[in-house]
Design a protein around this motif. Structure first.
Motif, short mmCIF file in Angstrom:
data_model
loop_
_atom_site.label_atom_id
_atom_site.label_comp_id
_atom_site.label_asym_id
_atom_site.label_seq_id
_atom_site.Cartn_x
_atom_site.Cartn_y
_atom_site.Cartn_z
N UNK A 41 7.05 1.85 -57.84
CA UNK A 41 5.79 1.33 -58.37
C UNK A 41 5.32 2.21 -59.52
N UNK A 42 4.37 1.69 -60.28
CA UNK A 42 3.78 2.48 -61.36
C UNK A 42 2.30 2.17 -61.46
N UNK A 43 1.58 3.16 -61.93
CA UNK A 43 0.12 3.04 -62.09
C UNK A 43 -0.33 4.03 -63.15
N UNK A 44 -1.59 3.90 -63.53
CA UNK A 44 -2.24 4.97 -64.26
C UNK A 44 -2.73 5.95 -63.21
N UNK A 45 -2.90 7.20 -63.60
CA UNK A 45 -3.44 8.15 -62.63
C UNK A 45 -4.43 9.10 -63.30
N UNK A 46 -5.27 9.67 -62.47
CA UNK A 46 -6.15 10.74 -62.89
C UNK A 46 -6.42 11.61 -61.67
N UNK A 47 -6.84 12.81 -61.92
CA UNK A 47 -7.18 13.74 -60.85
C UNK A 47 -8.70 13.77 -60.75
N UNK A 48 -9.20 13.44 -59.55
CA UNK A 48 -10.64 13.47 -59.29
C UNK A 48 -10.88 14.18 -57.97
N UNK A 49 -11.73 15.16 -58.00
CA UNK A 49 -12.05 15.91 -56.78
C UNK A 49 -10.78 16.40 -56.07
N UNK A 70 -7.94 15.09 -55.98
CA UNK A 70 -7.13 13.99 -55.45
C UNK A 70 -6.47 13.26 -56.61
N UNK A 71 -5.26 12.80 -56.37
CA UNK A 71 -4.55 11.98 -57.34
C UNK A 71 -5.00 10.54 -57.13
N UNK A 72 -5.71 9.96 -58.10
CA UNK A 72 -6.30 8.63 -57.96
C UNK A 72 -5.55 7.66 -58.87
N UNK A 73 -5.14 6.53 -58.30
CA UNK A 73 -4.35 5.53 -59.03
C UNK A 73 -5.21 4.35 -59.46
N UNK A 74 -4.86 3.82 -60.63
CA UNK A 74 -5.47 2.61 -61.15
C UNK A 74 -4.35 1.67 -61.56
N UNK A 75 -4.45 0.40 -61.22
CA UNK A 75 -3.36 -0.54 -61.56
C UNK A 75 -3.13 -0.68 -63.07
N UNK A 76 -1.89 -0.89 -63.41
CA UNK A 76 -1.52 -1.26 -64.78
C UNK A 76 -1.65 -2.76 -64.89
N UNK A 77 -2.30 -3.24 -65.94
CA UNK A 77 -2.55 -4.67 -66.06
C UNK A 77 -1.98 -5.31 -67.32
N UNK A 78 -1.60 -4.51 -68.30
CA UNK A 78 -1.14 -5.11 -69.55
C UNK A 78 0.39 -5.10 -69.65
#
Length: 75
Positions: free
Chosen positions: A38-46, A48-56
């Motif tokens: 799988x693939x996603x966008x990610x960022x580190x928050x608090x 934690x590795x937080x994922x956001x769906x890729x849509x384009x």
């Protein structure tokens, strides 16, 4: 295995295959517990590795290019 979180705070254990930056976005390619890649966008928050769906389609094309290279190097 590491724990990652979706924006809704749902937790997932996965194996990170690789990460990369492109067009000022951070991408992650990973394998879930069922061995789906799988693939996603990610960022580190608090811490934690937080994922956001890729849509384009453009972003999926970028991931495909990197994944193809990764397969060649890890074959």
């Amino acid at each position: 295995m590491i724990e990652v979180y979706y924006k809704d705070n749902k937790k997932l254990e996965c194996e990170v295959l690789f990460t990369f930056d492109s067009n000022n976005k951070q991408f992650i390619v990973y394998m879930d517990e069922e061995e789906n890649i799988l693939s996603s966008f990610y960022e580190i928050k608090d811490n934690k590795l937080v994922l956001t769906p890729i849509t384009s389609d453009l972003d999926y094309d970028i991931v495909d290019k990197y994944l193809e290279e990764w397969w060649k190097q890890n074959d």
